[in-house]
Design a protein around this motif. Structure first.
Motif, PDB file in Angstrom:
ATOM      1  N   ALA A   1      40.781  32.737  38.938  1.00  0.00           N
ATOM      2  CA  ALA A   1      42.175  32.543  39.347  1.00  0.00           C
ATOM      3  C   ALA A   1      43.096  32.369  38.140  1.00  0.00           C
ATOM      4  O   ALA A   1      44.294  32.609  38.236  1.00  0.00           O
ATOM      5  N   LYS A   2      42.539  31.996  37.012  1.00  0.00           N
ATOM      6  CA  LYS A   2      43.330  31.800  35.785  1.00  0.00           C
ATOM      7  C   LYS A   2      43.598  33.113  35.058  1.00  0.00           C
ATOM      8  O   LYS A   2      44.382  33.143  34.118  1.00  0.00           O
TER       9      LYS A   2
ATOM     10  N   GLU B   1      35.730  32.471  42.027  1.00  0.00           N
ATOM     11  CA  GLU B   1      37.167  32.649  42.251  1.00  0.00           C
ATOM     12  C   GLU B   1      37.983  31.539  41.602  1.00  0.00           C
ATOM     13  O   GLU B   1      39.084  31.791  41.103  1.00  0.00           O
ATOM     14  N   ASN B   2      37.464  30.317  41.588  1.00  0.00           N
ATOM     15  CA  ASN B   2      38.173  29.217  40.930  1.00  0.00           C
ATOM     16  C   ASN B   2      38.360  29.497  39.442  1.00  0.00           C
ATOM     17  O   ASN B   2      39.401  29.184  38.872  1.00  0.00           O
ATOM     18  N   VAL B   3      37.352  30.085  38.816  1.00  0.00           N
ATOM     19  CA  VAL B   3      37.457  30.412  37.388  1.00  0.00           C
ATOM     20  C   VAL B   3      38.391  31.605  37.190  1.00  0.00           C
ATOM     21  O   VAL B   3      39.287  31.576  36.342  1.00  0.00           O
TER      22      VAL B   3
ATOM     23  N   GLU C   1      29.462  29.650  48.508  1.00  0.00           N
ATOM     24  CA  GLU C   1      29.735  28.629  47.491  1.00  0.00           C
ATOM     25  C   GLU C   1      29.919  29.262  46.110  1.00  0.00           C
ATOM     26  O   GLU C   1      30.833  28.894  45.370  1.00  0.00           O
TER      27      GLU C   1
ATOM     28  N   THR D   1      41.329  37.312  41.605  1.00  0.00           N
ATOM     29  CA  THR D   1      41.937  36.923  40.343  1.00  0.00           C
ATOM     30  C   THR D   1      43.381  36.483  40.615  1.00  0.00           C
ATOM     31  O   THR D   1      43.798  36.418  41.770  1.00  0.00           O
ATOM     32  N   SER D   2      44.125  36.242  39.555  1.00  0.00           N
ATOM     33  CA  SER D   2      45.507  35.795  39.754  1.00  0.00           C
ATOM     34  C   SER D   2      46.393  36.875  40.371  1.00  0.00           C
ATOM     35  O   SER D   2      47.415  36.558  40.965  1.00  0.00           O
TER      36      SER D   2
ATOM     37  N   ARG E   1      30.544  28.703  32.441  1.00  0.00           N
ATOM     38  CA  ARG E   1      30.038  27.851  33.512  1.00  0.00           C
ATOM     39  C   ARG E   1      28.515  27.801  33.444  1.00  0.00           C
ATOM     40  O   ARG E   1      27.813  28.129  34.386  1.00  0.00           O
TER      41      ARG E   1
ATOM     42  N   GLN F   1      30.805  32.370  45.434  1.00  0.00           N
ATOM     43  CA  GLN F   1      32.056  33.128  45.431  1.00  0.00           C
ATOM     44  C   GLN F   1      33.240  32.200  45.176  1.00  0.00           C
ATOM     45  O   GLN F   1      34.130  32.505  44.383  1.00  0.00           O
ATOM     46  N   SER F   2      33.241  31.063  45.827  1.00  0.00           N
ATOM     47  CA  SER F   2      34.316  30.086  45.637  1.00  0.00           C
ATOM     48  C   SER F   2      34.375  29.601  44.190  1.00  0.00           C
ATOM     49  O   SER F   2      35.453  29.494  43.598  1.00  0.00           O
ATOM     50  N   GLU F   3      33.210  29.330  43.618  1.00  0.00           N
ATOM     51  CA  GLU F   3      33.145  28.877  42.216  1.00  0.00           C
ATOM     52  C   GLU F   3      33.690  29.962  41.274  1.00  0.00           C
ATOM     53  O   GLU F   3      34.467  29.669  40.361  1.00  0.00           O
TER      54      GLU F   3
END
Length: 142
Positions: A57-58, A53-55, A47, A2-3, A26, A49-51
């Motif tokens: 991160a906000k 984490e991108n969400v 893949e 997360t952030s 999503r 996990q990356s998706e």
């Protein structure tokens, strides 16, 4: 991630994954063949996990957990040792003990009725050498 920290998310079945995709807005993940089943998600773990984490991160760790728990997704912050040992349930279960030298250590959480309640420290280096020597010289018992 997360952030402001890491969280663990447990979506080990299709129903939980649908809730995850929905709460993170999503829904496209539900149509993605890489994420179509639990086994496919396992094969494409990096893949996904990356998706995720991108969400996330906000959002802060606390906000992410609130959001996920609101739809019944098992999750938890990833804590360091000091943070974990300061948790209220650790203190309530008396899982920490201060040794005579002041060192704080983890107590055995499994207590057997009638077990020792008084602290017995580990032997100092060489304290029982004479016993070990005596045992080594005994005849083998069969």
């Amino acid at each position: 991630e997360t952030s402001d920290g890491h969280i663990a998310i447990a979506t080990a079945n299709d129903g939980l994954f649908v809730r995850l995709a929905s709460v993170l807005e999503r829904l496209d993940w539900l149509k993605d063949p890489r994420f179509a089943s639990d086994s496919e998600r396992g094969l494409h773990r990096r893949e996904l996990q990356s998706e995720i984490e991108n969400v996330l991160a906000k959002f802060s760790c606390a906000d992410s957990i609130r959001m996920l728990e609101s739809v019944g997704i098992p999750c938890s912050p990833v804590l360091g040792a000091r943070e974990a040992l300061a948790q209220p349930h650790v203190i309530a279960r008396k899982l920490l003990r201060e040794e005579p030298d002041g060192f704080v250590t983890v107590e055995n959480g499994f207590q057997i009725r009638g077990s020792r309640t008084q602290f017995v420290s580990a032997p100092s280096l060489g304290q029982h050498d004479e016993l070990v020597e005596m045992w080594l010289q005994e005849e083998l018992r069969t």
